[in-house]
Motif scaffolding. Structure first.
Motif, mmCIF file in Angstrom:
data_model
loop_
_atom_site.group_PDB
_atom_site.id
_atom_site.type_symbol
_atom_site.label_atom_id
_atom_site.label_comp_id
_atom_site.label_asym_id
_atom_site.label_seq_id
_atom_site.Cartn_x
_atom_site.Cartn_y
_atom_site.Cartn_z
ATOM 1 N N ALA A 24 0.888 -1.174 0.000
ATOM 2 C CA ALA A 24 0.000 0.000 0.000
ATOM 3 C C ALA A 24 0.923 1.220 0.000
ATOM 4 O O ALA A 24 2.051 1.132 0.492
ATOM 5 C CB ALA A 24 -0.888 0.022 1.235
ATOM 6 N N HIS A 25 0.437 2.316 -0.541
ATOM 7 C CA HIS A 25 1.336 3.476 -0.534
ATOM 8 C C HIS A 25 1.235 4.253 0.770
ATOM 9 O O HIS A 25 0.173 4.367 1.372
ATOM 10 C CB HIS A 25 1.142 4.359 -1.765
ATOM 11 N N LEU A 26 2.388 4.761 1.160
ATOM 12 C CA LEU A 26 2.550 5.477 2.426
ATOM 13 C C LEU A 26 2.426 6.981 2.229
ATOM 14 O O LEU A 26 2.019 7.703 3.143
ATOM 15 C CB LEU A 26 3.935 5.124 2.992
ATOM 16 N N LEU B 112 -7.775 8.109 4.579
ATOM 17 C CA LEU B 112 -8.404 7.110 3.701
ATOM 18 C C LEU B 112 -7.471 6.766 2.537
ATOM 19 O O LEU B 112 -7.450 5.633 2.065
ATOM 20 C CB LEU B 112 -9.726 7.665 3.147
ATOM 21 N N ASP B 113 -6.759 7.784 2.053
ATOM 22 C CA ASP B 113 -5.824 7.592 0.932
ATOM 23 C C ASP B 113 -4.440 8.022 1.377
ATOM 24 O O ASP B 113 -4.083 9.185 1.234
ATOM 25 C CB ASP B 113 -6.289 8.385 -0.289
ATOM 26 N N ASN B 114 -3.670 7.148 1.906
ATOM 27 C CA ASN B 114 -3.879 5.718 1.996
ATOM 28 C C ASN B 114 -3.347 5.234 3.339
ATOM 29 O O ASN B 114 -2.924 4.101 3.477
ATOM 30 C CB ASN B 114 -3.161 5.048 0.821
ATOM 31 N N GLY B 115 -3.394 6.172 4.329
ATOM 32 C CA GLY B 115 -2.843 5.833 5.642
ATOM 33 C C GLY B 115 -3.466 4.590 6.235
ATOM 34 O O GLY B 115 -2.768 3.760 6.824
ATOM 35 N N GLY C 298 5.853 7.950 -3.295
ATOM 36 C CA GLY C 298 5.739 8.489 -4.654
ATOM 37 C C GLY C 298 4.574 7.961 -5.471
ATOM 38 O O GLY C 298 4.547 8.127 -6.689
ATOM 39 N N GLU C 299 3.589 7.353 -4.810
ATOM 40 C CA GLU C 299 2.448 6.835 -5.582
ATOM 41 C C GLU C 299 1.664 7.963 -6.205
ATOM 42 O O GLU C 299 1.266 7.901 -7.365
ATOM 43 C CB GLU C 299 1.550 5.989 -4.664
ATOM 44 N N GLU C 300 1.434 9.011 -5.419
ATOM 45 C CA GLU C 300 0.570 10.101 -5.894
ATOM 46 C C GLU C 300 1.189 10.876 -7.056
ATOM 47 O O GLU C 300 0.493 11.561 -7.785
ATOM 48 C CB GLU C 300 0.228 11.052 -4.737
ATOM 49 N N GLU C 301 2.505 10.783 -7.213
ATOM 50 C CA GLU C 301 3.155 11.500 -8.307
ATOM 51 C C GLU C 301 3.206 10.646 -9.572
ATOM 52 O O GLU C 301 3.783 11.068 -10.581
ATOM 53 C CB GLU C 301 4.572 11.927 -7.907
ATOM 54 N N TYR D 70 -3.899 -2.689 -1.589
ATOM 55 C CA TYR D 70 -5.098 -2.002 -1.074
ATOM 56 C C TYR D 70 -4.886 -0.495 -1.223
ATOM 57 O O TYR D 70 -3.879 0.045 -0.767
ATOM 58 C CB TYR D 70 -5.310 -2.329 0.412
ATOM 59 N N ASP D 71 -5.875 0.182 -1.830
ATOM 60 C CA ASP D 71 -5.726 1.630 -2.033
ATOM 61 C C ASP D 71 -7.074 2.322 -2.237
ATOM 62 O O ASP D 71 -7.176 3.236 -3.038
ATOM 63 C CB ASP D 71 -4.799 1.887 -3.239
ATOM 64 N N SER D 72 -8.107 1.878 -1.519
ATOM 65 C CA SER D 72 -9.419 2.508 -1.723
ATOM 66 C C SER D 72 -10.142 2.770 -0.409
ATOM 67 O O SER D 72 -11.350 2.558 -0.303
ATOM 68 C CB SER D 72 -10.289 1.629 -2.627
ATOM 69 N N ASN E 118 -17.119 6.319 1.862
ATOM 70 C CA ASN E 118 -16.863 7.764 1.991
ATOM 71 C C ASN E 118 -15.566 8.187 1.299
ATOM 72 O O ASN E 118 -15.022 9.244 1.585
ATOM 73 C CB ASN E 118 -16.819 8.156 3.475
ATOM 74 N N TYR E 119 -15.066 7.333 0.404
ATOM 75 C CA TYR E 119 -13.759 7.585 -0.197
ATOM 76 C C TYR E 119 -13.778 8.780 -1.146
ATOM 77 O O TYR E 119 -12.938 9.675 -1.053
ATOM 78 C CB TYR E 119 -13.307 6.334 -0.953
ATOM 79 N N LEU E 120 -14.762 8.787 -2.057
ATOM 80 C CA LEU E 120 -14.712 9.780 -3.136
ATOM 81 C C LEU E 120 -14.934 11.198 -2.630
ATOM 82 O O LEU E 120 -14.271 12.131 -3.077
ATOM 83 C CB LEU E 120 -15.731 9.416 -4.226
HETATM 84 ZN ZN LIG Z 1 -4.056 6.112 -3.070
#
Ligand SMILES: [Zn+2]
Length: 502
Positions: A281-283, A293-296, A327-330, A355-357, A421-423
């Motif tokens: 999962a991305h940190l 939620l994204d993505n702690g 660096g996932e978000e980039e 997992y990322d949602s 409640n993600y979006l």
């Molecule tokens: Zn994410």
């Protein structure tokens, strides 16, 4: 180490074990799964870990002190969870980026209209270039930014183009939001616009951080995301025939390459330690909120899954690598760096689970276009039916850290989750600890621990590494070429810069 009582049973009934091995193997799988789920649901430091990561460290953009503190958090949390080993692996992101004090004020005039002037709530789009303060720049409405609407708008040179949107409600809406931006940017650059103003897809003044650059490079034109209510007001003023001008300043701080790191913890396999399964999962996160939620929540999940398997006393045949990507978000940069650096050993990879949602209920997994692994995967997730995890889709998706492994031919499994409640909180100021449903997250820990253990404990890997020809075939069969083009990575794949070489 497998469960002692099962070993004991097998020693006394070894002939039977061999003769009826499929039955015994699935019995063992079921027993192991039940034990892992039981340990996953026990109290743990899951909540404390996430509270430390979100409230105390906060939003985590690579290159910032907060990201470095998060990497340290990952190392310490994995050690406390009982990892056999923990280390970090550095990689480079082409540019650092931080937002300055973005300011936008608009005014409108017209006959029978007193001068209207108001402050626009907005943020810079991430990894977009800075814009030195400009005054009295015309704003032009280009609808949703289709080619026909740009053509109708006429001359946009030196203007701020206002782009409308629809309110984000579904996963499909989100993919559409990402797909819309690149052609708009191209048209704006082509027409020599001053900047692009995207109207937010969230209501109630919610602001959020997006990036429209594919691989951590600085984008081609300054861009702001404006609060939906302000953006629509500007649109209505223009529609009623009143010219609108903006004062705009986007003093982003941009510098050269930065180093960041993935955090890797391992449970060593008992029989095939060189073969491995990844649970990741991305940190990193955006920084308007605290990335809960994204993505702690899923970074904390990965740590708790390791804790679960260690606490169960079970040891899988293959190793499990628990990875927190940066660096996932980039642009999925950490998982790409890992896949490239570990390319020589990817033949040994027995699967990647991501997992990322957020905390929406898991309904199943998308398996990256692999029909060959469906039957076994269905068997391995059978113990998760109690949580509602039943579906396997042969979809190839973009957008999270499985992507480069998928294009390297490794079987990948991305958790398919309800929107929950993600979006509404996606990348937003409101993505904070209080949004996390921990009872649900605990179930996800159980799922992730069970599935990663089961994959790592199969007598043989769930499937071979696909060749480039097989990956191309999967892309074709699943109509995924368009997905690659929309994500801006088609040329990199075609040119062999991305994914398996042959
Ligand atoms: Zn994410």
């Amino acid at each position: 180490m497998r469960k002692p009582e099962l070993l004991w049973l097998c020693i006394f009934t070894s002939a039977l074990c061999l003769a009826a091995s499929p039955v015994v193997e699935s019995d063992i799988e079921a027993t192991d799964a039940a034990r892992i789920i039981q340990f996953a649901l026990q109290p743990s430091s899951l909540q404390t870990n996430l509270r430390n990561l979100t409230d105390e460290i906060g939003g985590r953009v690579p290159g910032t002190p907060a990201m470095q503190r998060a990497i340290d958090w990952g190392v310490q949390a994995f050690k406390a969870a009982g990892a056999d080993s923990v280390h970090t692996e550095e990689f480079v992101i082409p540019n650092s980026w931080a937002e300055g004090a973005t300011e936008m004020t608009v005014s409108a005039t017209g006959t029978q209209l007193p001068k209207v002037e108001f402050h626009v709530r907005c943020v810079s789009v991430a990894w977009a270039p800075a814009l030195a303060s400009v005054k009295h720049v015309p704003v032009i409405d280009v609808g949703k930014g289709s080619p026909a609407e740009f053509a109708k708008a006429g001359d946009i040179s030196g203007k701020i183009v206002l782009i409308h949107s629809t309110v984000l409600k579904t996963w499909d809406d989100l993919f559409a939001e990402y797909a819309i931006a690149p052609p708009v940017i191209t048209a704006a650059v082509h027409g020599k616009a001053k900047a692009v103003a995207f109207i937010a897809t969230r209501e109630h003044d919610i602001l959020y951080r997006h990036t429209n650059s594919a691989e951590g490079e600085i984008d081609r034109i300054p861009q702001v995301l404006v609060a939906r209510e302000d953006g629509e007001r500007i649109g209505r003023l223009l529609a009623s025939g009143h010219p609108v001008w903006a004062d705009l300043s986007i003093p982003n701080q941009i510098a050269g390459p930065i180093k960041t790191a993935n955090v890797i913890a391992e449970i060593k396999g008992s029989e095939k330690p060189d073969e491995f399964v990844i649970l990741g999962a991305h940190l990193d996160s955006w920084e308007l909120g605290t990335g809960a939620l994204d993505n702690g929540c899923n970074a904390a999940l990965v740590v708790d899954a390791l804790r679960t398997i260690k606490a169960s006393g079970l040891r899988p045949r293959r190793s499990i690598r628990f990875i927190l990507f940066s660096g996932e978000e980039e642009g999925l940069l950490g998982s790409r760096a890992y896949a490239v650096a570990h390319r020589p050993e990817l033949d040994n990879a027995g699967g990647v689970i991501i997992y990322d949602s957020g905390i929406g209920k898991t309904t199943g997994f998308a398996d990256g276009g692999r029909k060959d692994v469906l039957e076994t995967a269905h068997r391995l997730i059978a113990p998760l039916h109690q949580f509602g995890v039943t579906e396997l889709k042969t979809d190839m998706e973009w957008g999270t850290d499985h992507f480069d492994f998928m294009l390297e031919g490794v079987p990948t499994f991305v958790a398919d989750q309800d929107e929950s409640n993600y979006l509404e909180n996606y990348h937003a100021v409101s993505d904070t600890y209080d949004k996390v449903d921990f009872a649900q997250l605990k179930k996800h820990v159980a799922e992730a621990a069970e599935f990663s253990f089961a994959l790592a404990n199969l007598p043989e890997k769930i499937g071979p590494r696909f060749t480039r020809a097989q990956i191309e075939n999967s892309l074709h069969e699943t109509d995924s070429e368009e997905m690659l083009k929309a994500s801006g990575l088609w040329d990199a794949w075609q040119g062999g810069r991305l994914g398996r070489q042959k």
